[in-house]
Design a protein around this motif. Structure first.
Motif, mmCIF file in Angstrom:
data_model
loop_
_atom_site.group_PDB
_atom_site.id
_atom_site.type_symbol
_atom_site.label_atom_id
_atom_site.label_comp_id
_atom_site.label_asym_id
_atom_site.label_seq_id
_atom_site.Cartn_x
_atom_site.Cartn_y
_atom_site.Cartn_z
ATOM 1 N N ARG A 291 0.833 -1.215 0.000
ATOM 2 C CA ARG A 291 0.000 0.000 0.000
ATOM 3 C C ARG A 291 0.866 1.263 0.000
ATOM 4 O O ARG A 291 0.580 2.216 -0.721
ATOM 5 C CB ARG A 291 -0.935 -0.022 1.201
ATOM 6 C CG ARG A 291 -2.025 -1.051 1.054
ATOM 7 C CD ARG A 291 -2.920 -1.085 2.259
ATOM 8 N NE ARG A 291 -4.038 -1.982 2.003
ATOM 9 C CZ ARG A 291 -4.524 -2.820 2.876
ATOM 10 N NH1 ARG A 291 -4.027 -2.890 4.095
ATOM 11 N NH2 ARG A 291 -5.534 -3.606 2.558
ATOM 12 N N GLU A 292 1.894 1.273 0.809
ATOM 13 C CA GLU A 292 2.781 2.439 0.856
ATOM 14 C C GLU A 292 3.501 2.630 -0.479
ATOM 15 O O GLU A 292 3.656 3.758 -0.956
ATOM 16 C CB GLU A 292 3.777 2.299 2.000
ATOM 17 C CG GLU A 292 3.136 2.447 3.368
ATOM 18 C CD GLU A 292 4.091 2.161 4.514
ATOM 19 O OE1 GLU A 292 5.294 1.904 4.266
ATOM 20 O OE2 GLU A 292 3.620 2.198 5.669
ATOM 21 N N ALA A 293 3.945 1.542 -1.083
ATOM 22 C CA ALA A 293 4.649 1.633 -2.365
ATOM 23 C C ALA A 293 3.728 2.150 -3.459
ATOM 24 O O ALA A 293 4.143 2.978 -4.282
ATOM 25 C CB ALA A 293 5.234 0.273 -2.737
ATOM 26 N N VAL A 294 2.482 1.695 -3.472
ATOM 27 C CA VAL A 294 1.524 2.151 -4.498
ATOM 28 C C VAL A 294 1.266 3.650 -4.346
ATOM 29 O O VAL A 294 1.181 4.374 -5.339
ATOM 30 C CB VAL A 294 0.204 1.350 -4.410
ATOM 31 C CG1 VAL A 294 -0.906 2.022 -5.188
ATOM 32 C CG2 VAL A 294 0.418 -0.066 -4.930
ATOM 33 N N ARG A 295 1.136 4.114 -3.110
ATOM 34 C CA ARG A 295 0.897 5.547 -2.879
ATOM 35 C C ARG A 295 2.039 6.401 -3.442
ATOM 36 O O ARG A 295 1.830 7.579 -3.768
ATOM 37 C CB ARG A 295 0.739 5.823 -1.387
ATOM 38 C CG ARG A 295 -0.578 5.346 -0.822
ATOM 39 C CD ARG A 295 -0.735 5.740 0.653
ATOM 40 N NE ARG A 295 -1.878 5.092 1.244
ATOM 41 C CZ ARG A 295 -1.821 4.105 2.130
ATOM 42 N NH1 ARG A 295 -0.654 3.666 2.556
ATOM 43 N NH2 ARG A 295 -2.919 3.564 2.600
ATOM 44 N N ALA A 296 3.223 5.844 -3.549
ATOM 45 C CA ALA A 296 4.393 6.594 -4.015
ATOM 46 C C ALA A 296 4.549 6.600 -5.538
ATOM 47 O O ALA A 296 5.443 7.264 -6.052
ATOM 48 C CB ALA A 296 5.656 6.020 -3.377
ATOM 49 N N VAL A 297 3.684 5.894 -6.269
ATOM 50 C CA VAL A 297 3.794 5.823 -7.734
ATOM 51 C C VAL A 297 2.878 6.882 -8.339
ATOM 52 O O VAL A 297 1.657 6.751 -8.300
ATOM 53 C CB VAL A 297 3.417 4.417 -8.262
ATOM 54 C CG1 VAL A 297 3.546 4.362 -9.776
ATOM 55 C CG2 VAL A 297 4.272 3.346 -7.599
ATOM 56 N N PRO A 298 3.431 7.951 -8.898
ATOM 57 C CA PRO A 298 2.594 9.049 -9.381
ATOM 58 C C PRO A 298 1.649 8.662 -10.518
ATOM 59 O O PRO A 298 0.575 9.258 -10.663
ATOM 60 C CB PRO A 298 3.593 10.116 -9.830
ATOM 61 C CG PRO A 298 4.916 9.457 -9.883
ATOM 62 C CD PRO A 298 4.855 8.220 -9.059
ATOM 63 N N GLU A 299 2.016 7.680 -11.309
ATOM 64 C CA GLU A 299 1.148 7.256 -12.418
ATOM 65 C C GLU A 299 -0.118 6.561 -11.921
ATOM 66 O O GLU A 299 -1.092 6.439 -12.658
ATOM 67 C CB GLU A 299 1.908 6.309 -13.358
ATOM 68 C CG GLU A 299 3.067 6.967 -14.089
ATOM 69 C CD GLU A 299 4.383 6.910 -13.320
ATOM 70 O OE1 GLU A 299 5.415 7.257 -13.923
ATOM 71 O OE2 GLU A 299 4.402 6.525 -12.133
ATOM 72 N N VAL A 300 -0.112 6.061 -10.695
ATOM 73 C CA VAL A 300 -1.301 5.426 -10.108
ATOM 74 C C VAL A 300 -2.144 6.542 -9.515
ATOM 75 O O VAL A 300 -1.783 7.139 -8.507
ATOM 76 C CB VAL A 300 -0.919 4.394 -9.028
ATOM 77 C CG1 VAL A 300 -2.168 3.830 -8.365
ATOM 78 C CG2 VAL A 300 -0.078 3.273 -9.629
#
Length: 167
Positions: free
Chosen positions: A88-97
């Motif tokens: 969840r933390e990693a996904v929050r850090a991906v600007p394209e998501v």
């Protein structure tokens, strides 16, 4: 978060601000039938309660070079440990998501991803998405055409207020 009891004026304020977040307080007050001071108090109360979370500009994706929208279904190995938190933390850090939802069905998470083109998505998939913690499977669905996006939230379901209306 509990649902606030909002009266008809509160609902009109929310509807107007969803339509145009740049309305001045005077314009908003006129549109909803209040004088400016009580209107501003209501807006501040809605902001403080977290009903109004912020104001932003709605951008045209194609106009800024983000012509490809991909809905990505992701299965993860585990949901209740450090790996799930790390995912969840990693996904929050991906600007394209631009959105990520925990869902039921074939996937565990559904991501909405925007990128310039297929080559950019391939790079994102190989360099980032497949390397997210705990990922066991990824399925990509490419948007062919956007029929509806960024619509205002419906407000008719909100319970009526029990407090008297404040002019």
């Amino acid at each position: 978060m509990p649902i606030l009891k909002l009266d008809a004026i509160d609902r009109r304020i929310l509807a107007a601000l969803q339509r145009d977040g740049r309305l001045t307080n005077v314009e908003l007050a006129e549109e909803v039938g209040l004088s400016p001071s009580p209107c501003l108090r209501r807006v501040r109360m809605l902001e403080k309660a977290g009903v109004i979370r912020g104001y932003h500009a709605s951008l045209d994706r194609g106009g800024i070079g983000l012509g490809l929208t991909v809905f990505v279904g992701i299965k993860v190995e585990r949901h209740h440990d450090e790996a799930a938190t790390a995912f969840r933390e990693a996904v929050r850090a991906v600007p394209e998501v631009i959105s990520c939802h925990l869902v039921s069905g074939e996937a565990d998470f559904l991501l909405q991803v925007v990128v310039p083109d297929l080559a950019a998505y391939e790079r994102l998939l190989l360099d980032t998405l497949l390397r997210l913690p705990g990922v066991s499977d990824i399925r990509s669905n490419f948007a062919i055409q956007t029929v509806k996006a960024g619509a205002a939230l419906p407000l008719d379901h909100l319970p009526a207020a029990t407090r008297p209306q404040t002019p």
